[in-house]
Design an enzyme around this catalytic site. Structure first.
Site, short mmCIF file in Angstrom:
data_model
loop_
_atom_site.label_atom_id
_atom_site.label_comp_id
_atom_site.label_asym_id
_atom_site.label_seq_id
_atom_site.Cartn_x
_atom_site.Cartn_y
_atom_site.Cartn_z
N ALA A 31 4.49 6.02 3.31
CA ALA A 31 5.91 6.36 3.44
C ALA A 31 6.12 7.85 3.17
O ALA A 31 7.00 8.48 3.80
CB ALA A 31 6.74 5.51 2.47
N LYS A 59 8.02 10.91 -3.28
CA LYS A 59 9.03 10.57 -2.26
C LYS A 59 10.31 11.35 -2.53
O LYS A 59 10.93 11.89 -1.61
CB LYS A 59 9.31 9.06 -2.27
CG LYS A 59 8.14 8.20 -1.77
CD LYS A 59 8.46 6.70 -1.82
CE LYS A 59 7.26 5.87 -1.42
NZ LYS A 59 7.52 4.41 -1.39
N GLU A 100 20.82 -7.26 3.48
CA GLU A 100 19.71 -7.03 4.41
C GLU A 100 19.58 -8.23 5.34
O GLU A 100 19.56 -9.37 4.88
CB GLU A 100 18.42 -6.84 3.59
CG GLU A 100 17.19 -6.65 4.40
CD GLU A 100 15.99 -6.32 3.50
OE1 GLU A 100 16.12 -5.52 2.56
OE2 GLU A 100 14.92 -6.91 3.76
N THR A 132 15.77 -5.20 9.04
CA THR A 132 14.32 -4.99 8.90
C THR A 132 13.70 -4.57 10.23
O THR A 132 14.31 -4.70 11.29
CB THR A 132 13.62 -6.27 8.38
OG1 THR A 132 13.81 -7.30 9.34
CG2 THR A 132 14.18 -6.70 7.04
P1 FAD Z 1 3.95 3.32 0.24
O1 FAD Z 1 4.98 4.07 -0.51
O2 FAD Z 1 3.15 4.04 1.25
O3 FAD Z 1 3.01 2.63 -0.88
C1 FAD Z 1 1.99 1.71 -0.50
C2 FAD Z 1 0.83 1.84 -1.52
O4 FAD Z 1 0.19 3.12 -1.38
C3 FAD Z 1 1.26 1.74 -2.98
O5 FAD Z 1 0.26 1.02 -3.67
C4 FAD Z 1 1.35 3.19 -3.45
O6 FAD Z 1 1.03 3.30 -4.83
C5 FAD Z 1 0.32 3.90 -2.59
N1 FAD Z 1 0.77 5.23 -2.15
C6 FAD Z 1 2.03 5.64 -1.87
N2 FAD Z 1 2.03 6.91 -1.41
C7 FAD Z 1 0.75 7.31 -1.40
C8 FAD Z 1 0.10 8.53 -1.00
N3 FAD Z 1 0.81 9.57 -0.54
N4 FAD Z 1 -1.24 8.58 -1.09
C9 FAD Z 1 -1.97 7.53 -1.55
N5 FAD Z 1 -1.43 6.36 -1.96
C10 FAD Z 1 -0.08 6.24 -1.85
N6 FAD Z 1 7.97 -4.04 5.54
C11 FAD Z 1 8.07 -4.09 6.89
O7 FAD Z 1 7.05 -4.13 7.58
N7 FAD Z 1 9.30 -4.09 7.51
C12 FAD Z 1 10.46 -4.03 6.80
O8 FAD Z 1 11.54 -4.02 7.37
C13 FAD Z 1 10.39 -3.99 5.37
N8 FAD Z 1 11.49 -3.92 4.61
C14 FAD Z 1 11.40 -3.77 3.25
C15 FAD Z 1 12.57 -3.61 2.49
C16 FAD Z 1 12.50 -3.39 1.11
C17 FAD Z 1 13.78 -3.22 0.32
C18 FAD Z 1 11.24 -3.34 0.47
C19 FAD Z 1 11.14 -3.09 -1.00
C20 FAD Z 1 10.08 -3.52 1.21
C21 FAD Z 1 10.13 -3.73 2.60
N9 FAD Z 1 8.99 -3.89 3.40
C22 FAD Z 1 9.10 -3.99 4.77
C23 FAD Z 1 7.70 -4.03 2.76
C24 FAD Z 1 6.96 -2.71 2.62
O9 FAD Z 1 6.64 -2.20 3.89
C25 FAD Z 1 5.70 -3.04 1.82
O10 FAD Z 1 6.04 -3.24 0.47
C26 FAD Z 1 4.53 -2.12 1.99
O11 FAD Z 1 3.37 -2.80 1.52
C27 FAD Z 1 4.64 -0.83 1.19
O12 FAD Z 1 5.63 -0.02 1.66
P2 FAD Z 1 6.00 1.34 0.88
O13 FAD Z 1 6.96 2.06 1.71
O14 FAD Z 1 6.31 1.07 -0.54
O15 FAD Z 1 4.56 2.05 0.97
#
Ligand code: FAD
Length: 306
Positions: free
Chosen positions: A124, A166, A19, A50
């Site tokens: 997401a 997901k 990455e 990213t």
């Molecule tokens: P989600 O899956 O939306 O989860 C966030 C929170 O909401 C969790 O607590 C979950 O339990 C809860 N949740 C999930 N789905 C729902 C739903 N449908 N309803 C209610 N609650 C829900 N960030 C950046 O800004 N740019 C990047 O390029 C980036 N790269 C990353 C790469 C990797 C490999 C990883 C692991 C993370 C990266 N991140 C990046 C960070 C990421 O955006 C954060 O961890 C963010 O806080 C959560 O993203 P997520 O997709 O897991 O969110």
């Protein structure tokens, strides 16, 4: 359908990926092709880039993906921060137009002071559903997961239920958030299996190279357990400034040295756990990645798998 399917490949053999992030300076951008060249020597399956909050680095993200595409398969990260559905559709279409068929679909970290995404999608899951609705299976979709639970989650079990969602919405594989505590990983992995989640797991490993990096990533950005062996790396080289407040380069170098050996060992301890890929957060520092792959011996073992 994406030409190459990493989730299928991960079911057949372990993958290796890196990455990188869009450099903030012109000099960093000029230097990036040589970083990618160095990473390419290890024959990664893909390199991801990213994506900044609110698309703040959309231009540089594109530029980096173009550089990656000349050398290997690119995967872009994409977030829900500050975007409307129309913008998501337009941006993803232009990725496809440029040959980027792999996306890590994320909510994104809220910019400082924000309490929501400021866009039309909250999670997401919304983004994944939209990608599948608009683009069918033209993208392969990776998703994030945090062993032990996301920093804001209600509980680990609830967090895992969203991970299952997901999968049900069409995500293909998981890239994990930092996890240095393998006991925590194993417990999480068992729960993931029991929840019926069958997506391959690409384990994210951030090489341990600076005290600041580890403290920020483990405690400020993520709720990441620090096991005793990592705590020892931190404490062995804790005092990095002299009484006048000047940095002591030897201590920082000693931290990096011990941290890289720790990281190589961590990689090797992950391998027997039935994982499907190693995703090294290269942070544009090819030298660190090289050290981890050479010290662990995984660089050569991986080449032999191909
Ligand atoms: P989600 O899956 O939306 O989860 C966030 C929170 O909401 C969790 O607590 C979950 O339990 C809860 N949740 C999930 N789905 C729902 C739903 N449908 N309803 C209610 N609650 C829900 N960030 C950046 O800004 N740019 C990047 O390029 C980036 N790269 C990353 C790469 C990797 C490999 C990883 C692991 C993370 C990266 N991140 C990046 C960070 C990421 O955006 C954060 O961890 C963010 O806080 C959560 O993203 P997520 O997709 O897991 O969110």
């Amino acid at each position: 359908m994406a030409e190459i399917c990493f989730s299928d490949r991960m079911r057949e053999r372990l993958t290796l990926s890196f990455e990188v992030f869009p450099p903030k300076t012109e000099k960093g951008m000029q230097n990036l092709p040589s970083v990618i060249d160095e990473l390419k020597e290890f024959l990664p399956d893909y390199i991801s880039c990213t994506y900044g909050a609110g698309g703040s680095n959309t231009g540089p993200n594109r530029e980096v993906l173009r550089i990656i595409a000349k050398k290997t398969v690119p995967c872009t990260h994409f977030t829900c921060i500050g975007v409307t559905k129309d913008q998501v559709r337009e941006q993803l279409q232009s990725y496809l137009d440029e040959g980027v068929e792999h996306v890590l679909a994320l909510r994104g970290d809220y910019p400082r002071g924000w309490t929501g995404t400021g866009g039309e999608f909250d999670h997401a899951t919304d983004l994944i559903a939209y990608i599948r609705k608009e683009f069918g299976d033209r993208f392969e979709i990776a998703v994030a997961a945090a062993p032990g639970g996301h920093v804001d989650c209600v509980s680990e079990d609830v967090d895992i239920s969203y991970l299952k969602m997901k999968q049900d919405l069409g995500a293909d594989y998981i890239i994990t958030q930092l996890c240095y505590d393998l006991e925590q990983f194993k417990v999480w992995r068992d729960k993931v299996d029991k929840a019926g989640i069958t997506m391959p797991i690409d384990v994210g490993i951030m090489p341990v190279t600076t005290k600041h990096g580890i403290l920020t990533q483990c405690f400020s950005h993520n709720a990441c357990a620090v096991p005793r062996d990592l705590a020892l790396v931190l404490t062995h080289h804790w005092f990095q400034k002299d009484p006048d407040g000047n940095e002591i380069p030897e201590v920082k170098a000693a931290f990096r040295e011990e941290g890289l050996t720790y990281s190589a060992d961590l990689l090797n301890r992950y391998l027997p756990l039935g994982i499907n890929g190693i995703h090294l957060y290269a942070l544009n520092r090819a030298a660190d990645v090289r050290e981890v792959l050479i010290r662990s011996g995984f660089g050569d073992r991986f080449r032999a798998l191909l």
